[in-house]
Scaffold this motif. Structure first.
Motif, mmCIF file in Angstrom:
data_model
loop_
_atom_site.group_PDB
_atom_site.id
_atom_site.type_symbol
_atom_site.label_atom_id
_atom_site.label_comp_id
_atom_site.label_asym_id
_atom_site.label_seq_id
_atom_site.Cartn_x
_atom_site.Cartn_y
_atom_site.Cartn_z
ATOM 1 N N THR A 192 0.839 -1.174 -0.141
ATOM 2 C CA THR A 192 0.041 -0.109 -0.048
ATOM 3 C C THR A 192 0.825 1.277 -0.066
ATOM 4 O OG1 THR A 192 -1.787 -1.235 1.087
ATOM 5 C CG2 THR A 192 -1.790 1.162 1.288
ATOM 6 N N SER B 156 -5.693 1.802 2.006
ATOM 7 C CA SER B 156 -5.965 0.684 1.242
ATOM 8 C C SER B 156 -7.493 0.453 0.963
ATOM 9 C CB SER B 156 -5.541 -0.333 2.570
ATOM 10 O OG SER B 156 -5.960 -1.686 1.996
ATOM 11 N N ASP C 15 -7.239 -4.460 -4.291
ATOM 12 C CA ASP C 15 -6.390 -5.090 -3.131
ATOM 13 C C ASP C 15 -7.525 -6.349 -3.195
ATOM 14 O OD1 ASP C 15 -5.866 -6.676 -0.801
ATOM 15 O OD2 ASP C 15 -5.445 -4.692 0.186
ATOM 16 N N GLU D 252 -2.713 -4.929 -5.601
ATOM 17 C CA GLU D 252 -2.033 -5.614 -4.341
ATOM 18 C C GLU D 252 -2.384 -7.005 -4.313
ATOM 19 O OE1 GLU D 252 -1.884 -3.676 -0.552
ATOM 20 O OE2 GLU D 252 -2.369 -1.803 -1.374
HETATM 21 MG MG LIG Z 1 -1.814 -3.297 1.631
#
Ligand SMILES: [Mg+2]
Ligand SMILES: Nc1ncnc2c1ncn2[C@@H]1O[C@H](COP(=O)(O)OP(=O)(O)OP(=O)(O)O)[C@@H](O)[C@H]1O
Length: 151
Positions: A40, A58, A78, A106
């Protein structure tokens, strides 16, 4: 494959910032690495380099955050919570890899199909893929490896 050793949060932010300054529409930045390795923070740097003024946090609970204030639109994904191929499919991830924007992902390895050498086979139409792997060396030190494929 390039290797960068980051000795601090600031160095990781600065690396991301350089990438954000060079990033062009159609880029996919696919980040792998353990919990708390700095994925992040790297994306925060990328956002800074793109000139994003919104606060970057995030997207763990939302899967994707969108930042429109930079030079190029940024989608920050993410995938930590997407555990099954079914969950991936129903999340409609392809939609975020737009030729006009940059996508930073991510836990990218949960989604991107790779061949035996670890190269991305199908990047959902992205023009360039930067595969990034972050390894925790100790509390402050991170080994960041990255490799580009595509135009
Ligand atoms: Mg992260
Ligand atoms: N060299 C470094 N680079 C990046 N972060 C560092 C470094 N040294 C220490 N840190 C700390 O490591 C943490 C990294 O957190 P971050 O949320 O970016 O990890 P993450 O990989 O996104 O984790 P998650 O898997 O939970 O999403 C931060 O608390 C940051 O301050």
């Amino acid at each position: 494959m390039a290797t960068y050793i980051s000795h601090s949060l600031e160095e990781t932010l600065a690396l991301g910032e350089r990438w954000g300054r060079e990033a062009a529409p159609g880029w996919l930045i696919a980040i792998s690495g353990d919990l708390g390795s700095g994925k992040t923070q790297l994306v925060r740097g990328i956002a800074r380099g793109l000139g994003v003024t919104e606060r970057v946090h995030s997207p763990t609970f939302t899967i994707v955050n969108y930042y429109s204030s930079g030079r190029v639109p940024l989608w920050h994904l993410d995938l930590y919570r997407l555990e099954t191929p079914e969950a991936m499919r129903s999340a409609g991830l392809d939609e975020y890899f737009k030729p006009e924007g940059v996508a930073a992902v991510e836990w990218a390895e949960r989604w991107l199909p790779v061949d035996l050498a670890g190269r991305v086979v199908d990047a959902g139409g992205a023009a360039r893929v930067r595969r990034v792997s972050i390894q925790v060396i100790d509390e402050q030190v991170r080994k960041i490896e990255y490799e580009d494929s595509g135009a």
